[in-house]
Design a protein around this motif. Structure first.
Motif, PDB file in Angstrom:
ATOM      1  N   GLN A  24     -33.303 -13.816  23.413  1.00  0.00           N
ATOM      2  CA  GLN A  24     -32.458 -13.368  22.315  1.00  0.00           C
ATOM      3  C   GLN A  24     -32.493 -11.846  22.291  1.00  0.00           C
ATOM      4  OE1 GLN A  24     -30.742 -16.488  21.609  1.00  0.00           O
ATOM      5  NE2 GLN A  24     -30.422 -15.134  19.885  1.00  0.00           N
ATOM      6  N   ALA A  25     -31.321 -11.241  22.209  1.00  0.00           N
ATOM      7  CA  ALA A  25     -31.210  -9.791  22.112  1.00  0.00           C
ATOM      8  C   ALA A  25     -30.596  -9.452  20.760  1.00  0.00           C
ATOM      9  CB  ALA A  25     -30.332  -9.247  23.236  1.00  0.00           C
ATOM     10  N   SER A  26     -31.136  -8.435  20.128  1.00  0.00           N
ATOM     11  CA  SER A  26     -30.614  -7.962  18.856  1.00  0.00           C
ATOM     12  C   SER A  26     -30.234  -6.502  19.017  1.00  0.00           C
ATOM     13  CB  SER A  26     -31.674  -8.126  17.766  1.00  0.00           C
ATOM     14  OG  SER A  26     -31.179  -7.628  16.544  1.00  0.00           O
ATOM     15  N   ILE A  27     -28.932  -6.210  18.840  1.00  0.00           N
ATOM     16  CA  ILE A  27     -28.443  -4.843  18.980  1.00  0.00           C
ATOM     17  C   ILE A  27     -27.478  -4.530  17.832  1.00  0.00           C
ATOM     18  CG2 ILE A  27     -26.679  -5.587  20.617  1.00  0.00           C
ATOM     19  CD1 ILE A  27     -26.877  -2.764  21.884  1.00  0.00           C
ATOM     20  N   MET A  28     -27.799  -3.500  17.094  1.00  0.00           N
ATOM     21  CA  MET A  28     -26.989  -3.064  15.959  1.00  0.00           C
ATOM     22  C   MET A  28     -26.667  -4.222  15.015  1.00  0.00           C
ATOM     23  SD  MET A  28     -24.575  -0.355  18.045  1.00  0.00           S
ATOM     24  CE  MET A  28     -23.617   0.113  16.618  1.00  0.00           C
ATOM     25  N   GLY A  29     -27.681  -5.043  14.724  1.00  0.00           N
ATOM     26  CA  GLY A  29     -27.512  -6.154  13.794  1.00  0.00           C
ATOM     27  C   GLY A  29     -26.862  -7.387  14.379  1.00  0.00           C
ATOM     28  N   GLN A  30     -26.447  -7.333  15.619  1.00  0.00           N
ATOM     29  CA  GLN A  30     -25.822  -8.478  16.278  1.00  0.00           C
ATOM     30  C   GLN A  30     -26.860  -9.214  17.118  1.00  0.00           C
ATOM     31  OE1 GLN A  30     -22.852  -8.515  14.478  1.00  0.00           O
ATOM     32  NE2 GLN A  30     -21.946  -9.244  16.368  1.00  0.00           N
ATOM     33  N   GLU A  31     -26.933 -10.518  16.963  1.00  0.00           N
ATOM     34  CA  GLU A  31     -27.826 -11.360  17.765  1.00  0.00           C
ATOM     35  C   GLU A  31     -27.005 -12.001  18.868  1.00  0.00           C
ATOM     36  OE1 GLU A  31     -31.196 -12.143  17.279  1.00  0.00           O
ATOM     37  OE2 GLU A  31     -31.291 -10.663  15.669  1.00  0.00           O
ATOM     38  N   MET A  32     -27.546 -12.011  20.082  1.00  0.00           N
ATOM     39  CA  MET A  32     -26.860 -12.686  21.181  1.00  0.00           C
ATOM     40  C   MET A  32     -27.886 -13.241  22.150  1.00  0.00           C
ATOM     41  SD  MET A  32     -25.428  -9.442  23.354  1.00  0.00           S
ATOM     42  CE  MET A  32     -25.072  -8.456  21.929  1.00  0.00           C
ATOM     43  N   GLU A  33     -27.511 -14.306  22.823  1.00  0.00           N
ATOM     44  CA  GLU A  33     -28.380 -14.872  23.841  1.00  0.00           C
ATOM     45  C   GLU A  33     -27.992 -14.286  25.187  1.00  0.00           C
ATOM     46  OE1 GLU A  33     -29.975 -19.180  25.483  1.00  0.00           O
ATOM     47  OE2 GLU A  33     -27.952 -19.063  24.645  1.00  0.00           O
ATOM     48  N   GLN A  34     -28.983 -13.858  25.938  1.00  0.00           N
ATOM     49  CA  GLN A  34     -28.772 -13.404  27.303  1.00  0.00           C
ATOM     50  C   GLN A  34     -29.388 -14.450  28.221  1.00  0.00           C
ATOM     51  OE1 GLN A  34     -30.636  -9.517  27.318  1.00  0.00           O
ATOM     52  NE2 GLN A  34     -28.709  -8.525  26.794  1.00  0.00           N
ATOM     53  N   THR A  35     -28.627 -14.847  29.231  1.00  0.00           N
ATOM     54  CA  THR A  35     -29.126 -15.869  30.151  1.00  0.00           C
ATOM     55  C   THR A  35     -28.961 -15.388  31.589  1.00  0.00           C
ATOM     56  OG1 THR A  35     -26.971 -16.971  30.253  1.00  0.00           O
ATOM     57  CG2 THR A  35     -28.523 -17.771  28.591  1.00  0.00           C
ATOM     58  N   ARG A  36     -29.771 -15.975  32.450  1.00  0.00           N
ATOM     59  CA  ARG A  36     -29.628 -15.726  33.877  1.00  0.00           C
ATOM     60  C   ARG A  36     -30.139 -16.925  34.647  1.00  0.00           C
ATOM     61  NH1 ARG A  36     -33.982 -10.854  35.086  1.00  0.00           N
ATOM     62  NH2 ARG A  36     -35.871 -12.066  34.777  1.00  0.00           N
ATOM     63  N   THR A  37     -29.566 -17.145  35.822  1.00  0.00           N
ATOM     64  CA  THR A  37     -29.969 -18.215  36.719  1.00  0.00           C
ATOM     65  C   THR A  37     -30.551 -17.547  37.954  1.00  0.00           C
ATOM     66  OG1 THR A  37     -28.139 -19.561  35.909  1.00  0.00           O
ATOM     67  CG2 THR A  37     -29.175 -20.246  37.966  1.00  0.00           C
ATOM     68  N   ILE A  38     -31.702 -18.029  38.385  1.00  0.00           N
ATOM     69  CA  ILE A  38     -32.379 -17.417  39.522  1.00  0.00           C
ATOM     70  C   ILE A  38     -32.568 -18.439  40.635  1.00  0.00           C
ATOM     71  CG2 ILE A  38     -34.486 -16.234  40.296  1.00  0.00           C
ATOM     72  CD1 ILE A  38     -34.861 -15.294  37.384  1.00  0.00           C
ATOM     73  N   GLU A  39     -32.185 -18.054  41.865  1.00  0.00           N
ATOM     74  CA  GLU A  39     -32.438 -18.875  43.058  1.00  0.00           C
ATOM     75  C   GLU A  39     -33.537 -18.199  43.857  1.00  0.00           C
ATOM     76  OE1 GLU A  39     -29.272 -20.386  45.584  1.00  0.00           O
ATOM     77  OE2 GLU A  39     -27.848 -19.734  44.033  1.00  0.00           O
TER      78      GLU A  39
END
Length: 164
Positions: free
Chosen positions: A146-161
């Motif tokens: 979870q990232a919080s920037i300037m009051g906005q919450e967002m999910e950051q995802t990544r797939t790794i091989e």
């Protein structure tokens, strides 16, 4: 004493020539990483030696130990120079130069070594992004946070091989 001698060769075998995987907050034999960045996928591939390739990146320079020091990125027809500042095997800060302006992003890490915050001054305004609620894959690399920037919450995802 004997145990230390047995551990050192194993540690050397696990090392790669380049440490670009660590520049992307990961470890191990990463083959590729697909990140969801602002609604679009960004794919970074890594050679077996650990050198990264990402669309728009060129002119990477490295120190004698294989840590990336700078690279050029083309972002929306704009040339950007990124310089990396390393501390204890992690990117502590990045300096981004574009259109005569220089921005510095500085990181802090939590007790487990994951990025906790990233602070940047953009056009006179201090912007801090905080990261929490990490989820990890079987290799111990984060795949969701979870990232919080300037009051906005967002999910950051990544797939790794991985190579293995």
């Amino acid at each position: 004493m004997m145990l230390a001698l047995l551990v050192i060769p194993f540690a050397l075998q696990a090392q790669t020539k380049f440490h670009d995987v660590e520049a992307k907050d990961a470890t191990g034999p990463v083959k590729s990483m697909t990140e969801n960045v602002m609604g679009r996928s960004q794919i970074t591939t890594f050679s077996p030696e650990g050198k990264m390739q990402v669309e728009g990146m060129s002119d990477a320079t490295y120190d004698a130990d294989g840590y990336i020091q700078s690279s050029k990125m083309t972002v929306q027809d704009m040339q950007v120079t990124v310089k990396y500042i390393w501390e204890n095997g992690k990117v502590k800060a990045q300096t981004i130069s574009m259109m005569g302006q220089e921005m510095k992003a500085t990181r802090t890490f939590d007790e487990k070594g994951n990025p906790a915050t990233e602070s940047m001054n953009m056009m006179g305004q201090d912007i801090t992004t905080s990261y929490k609620d990490y989820k990890f894959d079987s290799h111990g690399n984060w795949i969701s946070r979870q990232a919080s920037i300037m009051g906005q919450e967002m999910e950051q995802t990544r797939t790794i091989e991985y190579y293995e």
